[in-house]
Design an enzyme around this catalytic site. Structure first.
Site, short mmCIF file in Angstrom:
data_model
loop_
_atom_site.label_atom_id
_atom_site.label_comp_id
_atom_site.label_asym_id
_atom_site.label_seq_id
_atom_site.Cartn_x
_atom_site.Cartn_y
_atom_site.Cartn_z
N ASP A 105 -4.31 -12.72 4.38
CA ASP A 105 -5.61 -12.28 4.87
C ASP A 105 -6.75 -12.68 3.94
OD1 ASP A 105 -4.81 -10.54 2.91
OD2 ASP A 105 -4.85 -8.75 4.16
N HIS B 288 0.80 -1.23 0.00
CA HIS B 288 0.00 0.00 0.00
C HIS B 288 0.84 1.27 0.00
CE1 HIS B 288 -3.63 -2.29 0.50
NE2 HIS B 288 -3.30 -2.72 1.70
N ASP C 185 -3.43 -10.99 -1.96
CA ASP C 185 -3.88 -10.40 -0.70
C ASP C 185 -5.34 -10.01 -0.87
OD1 ASP C 185 -4.26 -8.11 1.29
OD2 ASP C 185 -2.19 -8.63 1.73
N HIS D 283 -6.69 -7.35 0.05
CA HIS D 283 -6.74 -5.92 -0.25
C HIS D 283 -6.08 -5.64 -1.60
CE1 HIS D 283 -6.85 -6.14 4.23
NE2 HIS D 283 -7.80 -5.24 4.05
#
Length: 460
Positions: free
Chosen positions: A301, A177, A212, A214
């Site tokens: 995750d 990120h 992931d 995200h």
């Protein structure tokens, strides 16, 4: 800066990196790599593997908490690799600020080096400017933490470039990120972008894959305007889920149009549904794009039972993505990422280490200092369970797959690259001793590193 305004010609020689309009890294360095068409079915591939073991400071989680990644992961990776002749374990050297500044702005890197908990009131303006605080807090050892996990990914890329390894693993990396001048989502330095820039010194094209839960927004943004790196993200999208980016229609701009691939998914996706999208999409990308190297971010995750996640992937389903990409036989850097149920993160990355080295491991966990973390059954792979309804219906999945494939039709062939002077690798033998000694001489090391790099590309 400099160079032709269209960005298609020869790039300025200083590290052959240009900053993109969106704060990204339009990189066109290195000689054109010749790679044949990958097979439609991945062959058996037995890699030479490097496992880079870098741990974050324990203060990150409190004095009584385990460092990150969880100790069972380091223990399992160590046991797996010690007995394998084709695997090498090593601690990464810390990346210096000059290396971090190959993507990040110098003022941001300098602030990370100076920032310390307790100083928030004195540097409130800078904290707001660089988006630090809340989910990106200051803590003791922050800069060293960034140096170690970034150094691991850079070192892995160097080993791939030099032909020393076929696969490199840095489970402490994958912080996808972070942006050029700001932290985001507990990501301070984007080790993935730095590793890709390193790989682009030797490879005409690199594909970045993110599983992931995200969206890999920081990596996508960095390469949004270039065809040198194709970014592919399979993530949860909608319902105001962080970071809120990664729409199916976000495909890149200018010369990067068509080279950002987003696969937005809904809650509860299971192994069968996920792999029914992942495999055909990645097979097509490997056929059309023909990358010289792969970077695979394996955020855990997306597993079932994650404290922040809402997918229902099993350990076997998640690892099948790793197994599938390894089968193409292309040099590959594998990193960690998110994951908020610690014992499942350790299970996931330990098992995927075994997958990468083609090692069969028993499902019953061996006795170790962290055995009770995995009670009451003490198994590596737990029986799959659908704890959240799968909202990815057949019609939705087919629509997403069809649109992704249609976007890939715009890529008629793998893009080429002009011949360039190849910048020096990040690992410079002259500074190996400095790297081992730590950060005490960093200012002098950075200055000398800049002079060395400048001399190699004719700037001094």
């Amino acid at each position: 800066g400099g160079g032709d305004p269209e960005g298609r010609g020869r790039v300025p020689s200083r590290w052959a990196v240009r900053r993109g309009r969106r704060g990204g890294a339009l990189a066109r360095p290195g000689a054109r790599a010749a790679h044949g068409r990958p097979p439609s079915r991945p062959p058996l591939f037995l890699p030479r593997l490097s496992v880079l073991l870098g741990l974050a400071p324990s203060s990150l989680f409190g004095a009584s908490s385990p460092p990150h990644p969880p100790p069972p992961l380091a223990l399992a990776a160590g046991r797996l690799t010690r007995s394998l002749p084709r695997a090498r374990r090593q601690r990464p050297r810390p990346a210096c600020s000059a290396e971090l500044a190959q993507f990040h702005s110098e003022d941001y890197v300098d602030f990370l080096r100076r920032a310390a908990p307790g100083s928030e009131a004195e540097c409130l303006e800078e904290l707001q400017q660089f988006n630090l605080g809340d989910d990106c807090p200051l803590f003791d050892g922050l800069y060293r933490f960034c140096q170690l996990y970034a150094g691991g990914s850079i070192e892995g890329a160097v080993r791939l470039n030099q032909g020393l390894s076929d696969v490199a693993i840095n489970w402490s990396g994958g912080l996808h990120h972070a942006k050029k001048s700001e932290a985001s989502g507990f990501c301070y330095v984007n080790d993935l972008v730095l590793a890709i820039l390193e790989l682009l010194k030797h490879h005409a094209r690199v594909v970045y894959i993110d599983i992931d839960i995200h969206h890999g927004d920081g990596v996508e943004e960095a390469f949004y305007l270039t065809d040198r790196c194709m970014t592919v993200s399979f993530h949860k999208y909608g319902d105001h889920f962080f970071p809120g980016t990664g729409d199916l229609k976000d495909v890149g701009e200018r010369f990067g149009k068509g080279y950002s691939v987003n696969v937005p998914l809904r809650d509860g996706i299971d192994d069968v549904t996920f792999l029914s999208i992942f495999k055909p999409v990645m097979r097509r990308i490997m056929e059309v794009y023909r990358p010289g190297a792969i970077v695979l971010q394996c955020g855990a995750d997306s597993l079932a039972h994650d404290r922040l996640g809402c997918f229902c992937l099993s350990l076997e389903g998640h690892a099948e993505c790793v197994r599938f990409m390894k089968g193409f036989g292309v040099p590959m850097l594998v990193t960690g990422g998110g994951g908020y149920t610690k014992h499942n993160v350790a299970r996931c990355w330990a098992y995927e280490t075994a997958v990468l080295v083609d090692k069969e491991v028993p499902n019953q966990l061996p006795d170790n200092a962290y055995y009770e973390y995995f009670g009451p059954r003490h198994l590596l792979k737990l029986p799959p369970s659908q704890t959240i309804e799968n909202m990815n219906g057949k019609q939705y999945v087919e629509t997403v797959k069809r649109e992704v494939m249609e976007n890939l039709r715009s890529i008629e062939h793998a893009p080429g690259v002009q011949m360039h002077h190849v910048p020096p690798d990040a690992h410079l033998p002259e500074w190996a001793q400095w790297a081992e000694e730590g950060a005490d001489g960093e200012e002098e090391g950075d200055r000398n590193l800049g002079e060395y790099a400048g001399g190699r590309v004719g700037l001094t």
